[in-house]
Design a protein around this motif. Structure first.
Motif, PDB file in Angstrom:
ATOM      1  N   VAL A 126      34.458  52.779   4.041  1.00 36.85           N
ATOM      2  CA  VAL A 126      33.548  53.056   5.148  1.00 36.85           C
ATOM      3  C   VAL A 126      34.414  53.615   6.271  1.00 36.85           C
ATOM      4  O   VAL A 126      35.247  52.913   6.835  1.00 36.85           O
ATOM      5  CB  VAL A 126      32.792  51.794   5.611  1.00 36.85           C
ATOM      6  CG1 VAL A 126      31.884  52.120   6.799  1.00 36.85           C
ATOM      7  CG2 VAL A 126      31.976  51.215   4.461  1.00 36.85           C
ATOM      8  N   THR A 149      31.045  56.218   3.026  1.00 36.14           N
ATOM      9  CA  THR A 149      30.076  56.147   4.117  1.00 36.14           C
ATOM     10  C   THR A 149      30.782  56.484   5.424  1.00 36.14           C
ATOM     11  O   THR A 149      31.935  56.098   5.622  1.00 36.14           O
ATOM     12  CB  THR A 149      29.481  54.726   4.194  1.00 36.14           C
ATOM     13  OG1 THR A 149      28.801  54.439   2.963  1.00 36.14           O
ATOM     14  CG2 THR A 149      28.504  54.594   5.352  1.00 36.14           C
ATOM     15  N   VAL A 151      30.535  56.280   9.618  1.00 34.24           N
ATOM     16  CA  VAL A 151      29.858  55.572  10.702  1.00 34.24           C
ATOM     17  C   VAL A 151      30.402  56.044  12.046  1.00 34.24           C
ATOM     18  O   VAL A 151      31.617  56.152  12.228  1.00 34.24           O
ATOM     19  CB  VAL A 151      30.073  54.044  10.580  1.00 34.24           C
ATOM     20  CG1 VAL A 151      29.364  53.314  11.720  1.00 34.24           C
ATOM     21  CG2 VAL A 151      29.598  53.537   9.234  1.00 34.24           C
ATOM     22  N   TYR A 182      25.899  57.366   9.499  1.00 28.75           N
ATOM     23  CA  TYR A 182      25.237  56.494  10.470  1.00 28.75           C
ATOM     24  C   TYR A 182      25.602  56.974  11.873  1.00 28.75           C
ATOM     25  O   TYR A 182      26.534  56.476  12.498  1.00 28.75           O
ATOM     26  CB  TYR A 182      25.673  55.043  10.278  1.00 28.75           C
ATOM     27  CG  TYR A 182      25.128  54.389   9.030  1.00 28.75           C
ATOM     28  CD1 TYR A 182      23.911  53.715   9.052  1.00 28.75           C
ATOM     29  CD2 TYR A 182      25.824  54.459   7.830  1.00 28.75           C
ATOM     30  CE1 TYR A 182      23.404  53.109   7.900  1.00 28.75           C
ATOM     31  CE2 TYR A 182      25.326  53.864   6.682  1.00 28.75           C
ATOM     32  CZ  TYR A 182      24.119  53.188   6.726  1.00 28.75           C
ATOM     33  OH  TYR A 182      23.628  52.594   5.586  1.00 28.75           O
ATOM     34  N   GLU A 207      20.966  49.947  13.322  1.00 29.22           N
ATOM     35  CA  GLU A 207      21.398  50.138  11.937  1.00 29.22           C
ATOM     36  C   GLU A 207      22.852  50.611  11.887  1.00 29.22           C
ATOM     37  O   GLU A 207      23.632  50.157  11.048  1.00 29.22           O
ATOM     38  CB  GLU A 207      20.492  51.144  11.234  1.00 29.22           C
ATOM     39  CG  GLU A 207      20.801  51.327   9.760  1.00 29.22           C
ATOM     40  CD  GLU A 207      19.898  52.335   9.091  1.00 29.22           C
ATOM     41  OE1 GLU A 207      19.716  52.244   7.868  1.00 29.22           O
ATOM     42  OE2 GLU A 207      19.375  53.223   9.795  1.00 29.22           O
ATOM     43  N   SER A 208      23.218  51.525  12.802  1.00 32.79           N
ATOM     44  CA  SER A 208      24.599  52.010  12.851  1.00 32.79           C
ATOM     45  C   SER A 208      25.546  50.923  13.333  1.00 32.79           C
ATOM     46  O   SER A 208      26.640  50.741  12.785  1.00 32.79           O
ATOM     47  CB  SER A 208      24.697  53.237  13.765  1.00 32.79           C
ATOM     48  OG  SER A 208      23.959  54.320  13.239  1.00 32.79           O
ATOM     49  N   ASP A 210      25.268  47.812  12.959  1.00 27.10           N
ATOM     50  CA  ASP A 210      25.424  46.813  11.892  1.00 27.10           C
ATOM     51  C   ASP A 210      26.511  47.208  10.892  1.00 27.10           C
ATOM     52  O   ASP A 210      27.022  46.355  10.165  1.00 27.10           O
ATOM     53  CB  ASP A 210      24.098  46.612  11.149  1.00 27.10           C
ATOM     54  CG  ASP A 210      23.080  45.830  11.969  1.00 27.10           C
ATOM     55  OD1 ASP A 210      23.493  45.182  12.952  1.00 27.10           O
ATOM     56  OD2 ASP A 210      21.882  45.888  11.639  1.00 27.10           O
ATOM     57  N   GLN A 211      26.853  48.492  10.842  1.00 28.70           N
ATOM     58  CA  GLN A 211      27.873  48.963   9.904  1.00 28.70           C
ATOM     59  C   GLN A 211      29.295  48.734  10.412  1.00 28.70           C
ATOM     60  O   GLN A 211      30.248  48.843   9.640  1.00 28.70           O
ATOM     61  CB  GLN A 211      27.678  50.469   9.633  1.00 28.70           C
ATOM     62  CG  GLN A 211      26.338  50.833   9.033  1.00 28.70           C
ATOM     63  CD  GLN A 211      26.105  50.161   7.699  1.00 28.70           C
ATOM     64  OE1 GLN A 211      26.970  50.162   6.830  1.00 28.70           O
ATOM     65  NE2 GLN A 211      24.925  49.588   7.533  1.00 28.70           N
ATOM     66  N   GLN A 214      31.699  46.625   8.519  1.00 28.82           N
ATOM     67  CA  GLN A 214      32.034  47.071   7.165  1.00 28.82           C
ATOM     68  C   GLN A 214      33.091  48.172   7.154  1.00 28.82           C
ATOM     69  O   GLN A 214      33.562  48.566   6.088  1.00 28.82           O
ATOM     70  CB  GLN A 214      30.773  47.590   6.458  1.00 28.82           C
ATOM     71  CG  GLN A 214      29.586  46.645   6.510  1.00 28.82           C
ATOM     72  CD  GLN A 214      29.911  45.266   5.959  1.00 28.82           C
ATOM     73  OE1 GLN A 214      30.589  45.157   4.934  1.00 28.82           O
ATOM     74  NE2 GLN A 214      29.438  44.232   6.632  1.00 28.82           N
ATOM     75  N   VAL A 215      33.462  48.669   8.330  1.00 23.84           N
ATOM     76  CA  VAL A 215      34.399  49.793   8.409  1.00 23.84           C
ATOM     77  C   VAL A 215      35.772  49.390   7.876  1.00 23.84           C
ATOM     78  O   VAL A 215      36.301  48.327   8.224  1.00 23.84           O
ATOM     79  CB  VAL A 215      34.513  50.299   9.863  1.00 23.84           C
ATOM     80  CG1 VAL A 215      35.598  51.367   9.979  1.00 23.84           C
ATOM     81  CG2 VAL A 215      33.173  50.857  10.330  1.00 23.84           C
TER      82      VAL A 215
END
Length: 365
Positions: A126, A149, A151, A182, A207-208, A210-211, A214-215
């Protein structure tokens, strides 16, 4: 002579021929297919492939730009890596040394940083990108990335319109990687905490956000505390700028303010920004800073001293200045373990002075 004008513009092509030339050019220049492979795919001769590629250049469908690769200073890179305990350090010898501040250097740092990120990003990572001119330059340098992904780690420039162009770095990088993006369609700095809280609850922004936990890899710009040196600085009124300067602020990164000793100076600004937090940054295994120029040298040195970065891409002018300053003591030990985000452990020293600065005393003009 036959009377023909060899200097005139090429005749326009039929739309079908334009599309074919563009398709062939994309497969050749971007996908690295051979002319023989392209000929088989489009069921044409390799001679026609060659003619189409020539046509694509002549018609302006393909623009070829020749650039001189930036030279890497291996000695200074190693010195920066040792001094700050970094995993990655790349010092670029920019052809033009800081003639008008940090920005002329950015175009040389971006492609080099893009190559580094492309090497360290792995499938299913991520990738976090903070908004900033330097990171936008990095995104322009990507040509290939593993599936990941992407972000956005901060809001966008508060003084510019918020539209698709504002989040182009995230969108473009995700398109190259083939992963999901995101973006954050919101300003980095808001007038007050209430406005920031309302925007954080907006579904697409939430939503962004929340990521963030996870980065696994992040790219961040570093700003100096002065005009045009920091997005945050430029967004504040003069009273705020001077107040934070008196509090010891010399650098900014993802809306975090830093003192010269590398400490994170926590103020009310943290409550009214849309950005990754100090606690979230320290949990990201790889955080690469991108900044250069002699005017930003003090700021880059301060952020490096914080221990929040695992890598830096900078230029020779900044590196020489940073290394000329004797170390002030042991650097914080950066723990990159993936701990729960609720834990407040951080590799940087935090000076929380928000309580000493009334919220009404500092507000965006």
């Amino acid at each position: 002579m036959d009377g023909s004008d060899t200097g005139s513009a090429p005749s326009p092509l039929p739309p079908t021929e334009v599309l074919l030339a563009a398709s062939v050019a994309r497969r050749f220049y971007l996908d690295n297919l051979s002319k023989v492979e392209i000929a088989e795919e489009f069921d044409i001769s390799r001679f026609k492939v060659a003619r189409l590629l020539e046509t694509a250049v002549a018609q302006g469908i393909v623009e070829i730009r020749i650039t001189v690769p930036a030279e890497i200073d291996a000695r200074l890179s190693a010195a920066m890596r040792r001094r700050f305990g970094l995993k990655h350090a790349i010092v670029v010898q920019a052809p033009t040394q800081d003639p008008a501040g940090p920005e002329p250097v950015t175009e040389w740092l971006g492609p080099v940083a893009a190559q580094l990120i492309a090497e360290i990003v792995e499938p299913d990572d991520v990738l976090g990108l903070a908004w900033g001119r330097a990171v936008n330059s990095v995104s322009e340098g990507f040509t290939k990335l593993p599936p990941c992904t992407v972000v956005q780690l901060t809001g966008v420039h508060p003084l510019e319109p918020i539209n698709a162009n504002s989040v182009e770095a995230v969108r473009k990088t995700a398109a190259i990687s083939g992963g999901k993006s995101y973006p954050i369609y919101a300003p980095l700095v808001l007038p007050n905490k209430l406005t920031a809280d309302i925007l954080r609850c907006q579904p697409s922004i939430a939503e962004s956000l929340d990521q963030f936990n996870q980065v696994t890899k992040a790219v961040v710009p570093i700003g100096g505390w002065g005009p045009t040196l920091s997005t945050v600085y430029d967004a504040l009124c003069e009273e705020e700028r001077e107040l934070y300067r008196k509090l010891g602020v010399v650098a900014e990164m993802t809306a975090l303010l830093f003192g010269s000793d590398g400490s994170v100076i926590r103020t009310d600004l943290n409550e009214r920004t849309i950005s990754v937090t100090n606690e979230q940054l320290v949990h990201i295994p790889e955080v690469i800073g991108v900044a250069g120029g002699a005017q930003k040298a003090e700021a880059i040195g301060a952020v490096l001293t914080s221990g929040l970065l695992t890598g830096i891409v900078t230029d020779r002018a900044a590196a020489l200045h940073i290394l000329s300053v004797p170390p002030s003591g042991d650097l914080p030990v950066r723990d990159t373990a993936r701990r729960p985000p609720t834990r407040a452990a951080t590799g940087a020293i935090v000076r929380d002075i928000s309580a000493a600065v009334p919220l009404e005393a500092v507000r965006v003009g």
